[in-house]
Design an enzyme around this catalytic site. Structure first.
Site, PDB file in Angstrom:
ATOM      1  N   ASP A   1       0.825   4.933   7.052  1.00 37.21           N
ATOM      2  CA  ASP A   1       1.111   4.731   5.634  1.00 37.21           C
ATOM      3  C   ASP A   1       1.721   3.338   5.450  1.00 37.21           C
ATOM      4  O   ASP A   1       2.732   3.016   6.075  1.00 37.21           O
ATOM      5  CB  ASP A   1       2.107   5.804   5.175  1.00 37.21           C
ATOM      6  CG  ASP A   1       2.325   5.833   3.672  1.00 37.21           C
ATOM      7  OD1 ASP A   1       2.266   4.758   3.040  1.00 37.21           O
ATOM      8  OD2 ASP A   1       2.566   6.921   3.131  1.00 37.21           O
TER       9      ASP A   1
ATOM     10  N   GLY B   1      -3.490   7.728   7.016  1.00 36.99           N
ATOM     11  CA  GLY B   1      -2.711   6.951   6.075  1.00 36.99           C
ATOM     12  C   GLY B   1      -1.910   7.787   5.100  1.00 36.99           C
ATOM     13  O   GLY B   1      -1.477   8.909   5.406  1.00 36.99           O
ATOM     14  N   HIS B   2      -1.741   7.251   3.903  1.00 35.26           N
ATOM     15  CA  HIS B   2      -0.869   7.823   2.877  1.00 35.26           C
ATOM     16  C   HIS B   2      -1.319   9.209   2.441  1.00 35.26           C
ATOM     17  O   HIS B   2      -0.540  10.156   2.426  1.00 35.26           O
ATOM     18  CB  HIS B   2      -0.858   6.852   1.693  1.00 35.26           C
ATOM     19  CG  HIS B   2       0.107   7.178   0.609  1.00 35.26           C
ATOM     20  ND1 HIS B   2       1.464   7.236   0.815  1.00 35.26           N
ATOM     21  CD2 HIS B   2      -0.093   7.457  -0.710  1.00 35.26           C
ATOM     22  CE1 HIS B   2       2.064   7.538  -0.328  1.00 35.26           C
ATOM     23  NE2 HIS B   2       1.156   7.687  -1.266  1.00 35.26           N
ATOM     24  N   PHE B   3      -2.601   9.345   2.088  1.00 37.95           N
ATOM     25  CA  PHE B   3      -3.146  10.630   1.638  1.00 37.95           C
ATOM     26  C   PHE B   3      -3.640  11.422   2.850  1.00 37.95           C
ATOM     27  O   PHE B   3      -4.833  11.616   3.051  1.00 37.95           O
ATOM     28  CB  PHE B   3      -4.285  10.400   0.638  1.00 37.95           C
ATOM     29  CG  PHE B   3      -3.830  10.055  -0.752  1.00 37.95           C
ATOM     30  CD1 PHE B   3      -3.544  11.034  -1.684  1.00 37.95           C
ATOM     31  CD2 PHE B   3      -3.670   8.728  -1.128  1.00 37.95           C
ATOM     32  CE1 PHE B   3      -3.125  10.716  -2.970  1.00 37.95           C
ATOM     33  CE2 PHE B   3      -3.251   8.389  -2.407  1.00 37.95           C
ATOM     34  CZ  PHE B   3      -2.976   9.389  -3.333  1.00 37.95           C
TER      35      PHE B   3
END
Length: 299
Positions: A247, A273-275
């Site tokens: 992230d 990553g983030h999602f």
């Protein structure tokens, strides 16, 4: 004929302080099934939980609301645009607290992702009796969890030269897509529906000022970190942490920091990553189910 179990997902509105709040709700066969309140992040909506609800919706009551100014919920005009609604994290927490009351939610697992962390932790510190357990996915509550990029962005003030333009740049399709694909191991596993849906709403004229307001208000969350950390130490809620370690905003250090306040928390890091749910649903969903089942059996 083979038996296929497909959950019923209802799409509804609740009125909170005169605002229509859209939400998705799974209807499990067992009326006593545990409840999970799924709080979405930026720049998304309850849509981000569609696949998780398909996987776990027969097993649990999953409820995913859209904040005001997001998704299918109302977007009242901002006070910074001549209206009467203050777009702040305090106000979003007020709405979600009212939403929980409107649905008579008495005890639930809180899923906190991104913006869902500052909204959800405000709710938890106000109403700790509501929280049966905590599921954190890239939802930060520690200064050490902020990347340099995040720190620079959070430091922006409306009066700073060019600051509003920097925020507007975050609302573009290029940046929205990058939040979904950035840090993933296999971008082909990330459906384009998410960033396409998010951008559809971001491009609506009534949604721009709310996002700008919230971007500048994000720094207010840092002042609450000690309060939330104290709640974690005092309440020691059963906690599951699933974290995309690549992230660009919320770093792995932020995931590990929870262990200082909730030593028994279960920590799982993923090369994404983030999602994280977009790429790692097949790994994260079983962890959620196992965690909820174990904690629910205890209580």
């Amino acid at each position: 004929m083979s038996a296929i179990s497909v959950p019923i997902i209802r799409h509804r509105f609740a009125v909170v302080d005169g605002i229509k709040v859209f939400y998705r709700e799974s209807v499990p066969g067992n009326a006593d099934a545990p409840t999970l309140l799924l709080l979405h992040g930026f720049p998304s909506s309850s849509h981000q939980y569609r696949r998780l609800m398909d996987v776990l919706g027969n097993r649990y009551r999953l409820i995913a609301p859209d904040y005001p100014g997001f998704g299918h919920s109302d977007a009242p005009t901002s006070t910074n645009d001549g209206g009467g609604f203050v777009y702040s994290f305090d106000r979003l927490a007020d709405i979600i607290e009212g939403f929980a009351a409107a649905l008579s939610l008495q005890h639930f697992f809180l899923y906190a992702f991104d913006f869902g962390a500052p909204v959800g932790f405000r709710l938890a510190s106000r109403r700790p009796e509501l929280i049966a357990g905590l599921i954190v996915q890239n939802g930060n509550a520690y200064r050490e969890g902020l990347s340099d990029t995040a720190r620079d962005f959070i430091a922006l003030r409306p009066e700073d030269d060019g600051a509003t333009d920097q925020v507007r740049q975050l609302l573009t399709l290029e940046m929205t897509r990058a939040q979904y694909e950035g840090g993933t191991s296999d971008p082909e596993l990330v459906a384009p529906d998410g960033w396409t849906m998010d951008q559809h709403f971001l491009d609506r004229p009534d949604r721009r000022q709310p996002q700008i307001d919230l971007a500048f208000d994000y720094k207010s969350n840092l002042a609450h970190y000690p309060e939330w950390q104290q709640w974690l130490r005092d309440a020691r809620p059963p906690t599951l942490i699933t974290w995309g370690r690549n992230d660009p905003f919320f770093t792995e250090a932020g995931a590990r920091a929870f262990l200082a306040d909730v030593p028994d928390a279960e920590l799982h890091l993923f090369e994404t990553g983030h999602f994280a749910l977009e790429e790692r649903l097949s790994e994260i969903a079983p962890l959620i189910a196992d965690f909820v089942d174990r904690i629910s059996a205890r209580t």
